[in-house]
Design a protein around this motif. Structure first.
Motif, short mmCIF file in Angstrom:
data_model
loop_
_atom_site.label_atom_id
_atom_site.label_comp_id
_atom_site.label_asym_id
_atom_site.label_seq_id
_atom_site.Cartn_x
_atom_site.Cartn_y
_atom_site.Cartn_z
N VAL A 1 -26.05 -3.59 -14.67
CA VAL A 1 -26.70 -4.10 -15.87
C VAL A 1 -25.90 -3.61 -17.07
N PRO A 2 -25.52 -4.53 -17.97
CA PRO A 2 -24.77 -4.12 -19.16
C PRO A 2 -25.58 -3.14 -20.02
N LYS A 3 -24.87 -2.27 -20.70
CA LYS A 3 -25.50 -1.28 -21.58
C LYS A 3 -26.46 -1.94 -22.56
N SER B 1 -24.05 6.47 -16.61
CA SER B 1 -23.25 5.36 -16.07
C SER B 1 -22.10 5.88 -15.21
N THR B 2 -21.90 5.21 -14.08
CA THR B 2 -20.75 5.53 -13.22
C THR B 2 -19.70 4.43 -13.30
N SER B 3 -19.78 3.62 -14.33
CA SER B 3 -18.85 2.50 -14.49
C SER B 3 -17.42 2.99 -14.66
N SER C 1 -25.57 0.82 -12.53
CA SER C 1 -25.98 0.31 -11.23
C SER C 1 -27.43 0.72 -11.03
N PHE C 2 -28.05 0.20 -9.98
CA PHE C 2 -29.42 0.61 -9.69
C PHE C 2 -29.49 2.12 -9.44
#
Length: 190
Positions: free
Chosen positions: A51-53, A76-78, A86-87
């Motif tokens: 899901v985008p920030k 976030s682990t992006s 992520s979930f």
């Protein structure tokens, strides 16, 4: 067709419960809320979607939080640095902010959120950003340079046990341990 329980396999649900401070019911509710942040065509794959920030920040619990951008950054682990979630990132965030999370876990993540430059210490610049987030960015609420300097000096005198001009995690946790209101104020309710 089943409700939200049918979209998370029982084994995964049990694993999430083991790895978080959330109950099965809270995890299912979190999954539902996370899925609702996705476009309809992506909801079937919510367990693997990001899901985008910008969508995460629409959550009422984050919308009014002065640290909303830092919260997304920390959880976030992006790999791309876009602070999407992520979930599992979302679950981690909700777990840390839950009533069941320990004081040590909450203070560890609070420290990371307040460490704006991610260098492992809270220095004068971090403390200034922290104060500005708490007091607001408007002209009427902005502290003068002298007031800011005095406040930062007071914070350091109270918290900087080794007198190195910064606050490390253990010093931060020591201060937080003397503040019983901290744990109850550091939460997001599902």
């Amino acid at each position: 067709m089943g409700g939200s329980g049918s979209v998370l396999p029982r084994a995964e649900l049990s694993e999430y419960q083991e790895l978080t401070f959330l109950s099965k019911q809270e995890i299912l509710l979190a999954y539902k809320r996370f899925s609702e942040l996705l476009p309809k065509e992506e909801r079937r794959d919510a367990r693997t979607a990001r899901v985008p920030k910008g969508r995460i920040l629409t959550l009422p619990e984050l919308r009014a939080n002065p640290f909303q951008h830092r919260i997304c950054r920390v959880f976030s682990t992006s790999d791309s640095g876009d602070d999407s979630m992520s979930f599992e990132d979302f679950l981690d965030m909700l777990s840390v902010f839950s009533d069941s999370a320990t004081s040590d876990v909450k203070s560890h993540y609070a420290f990371r959120i307040f460490d704006f430059d991610d260098d492992g210490t809270l220095d004068r610049k971090d403390l200034e950003k922290l104060v500005n987030c708490l007091t607001g960015q408007g002209e009427e609420s902005r502290l003068s340079n002298a007031e800011m300097e005095q406040l930062i000096q007071n914070i350091l005198e109270e918290s900087d046990i080794d007198k190195d001009g910064t606050i490390n995690l253990s010093e931060f946790q020591h201060v937080v341990s003397r503040s019983p209101d901290f744990v109850s104020s550091f939460k997001i309710v599902l």
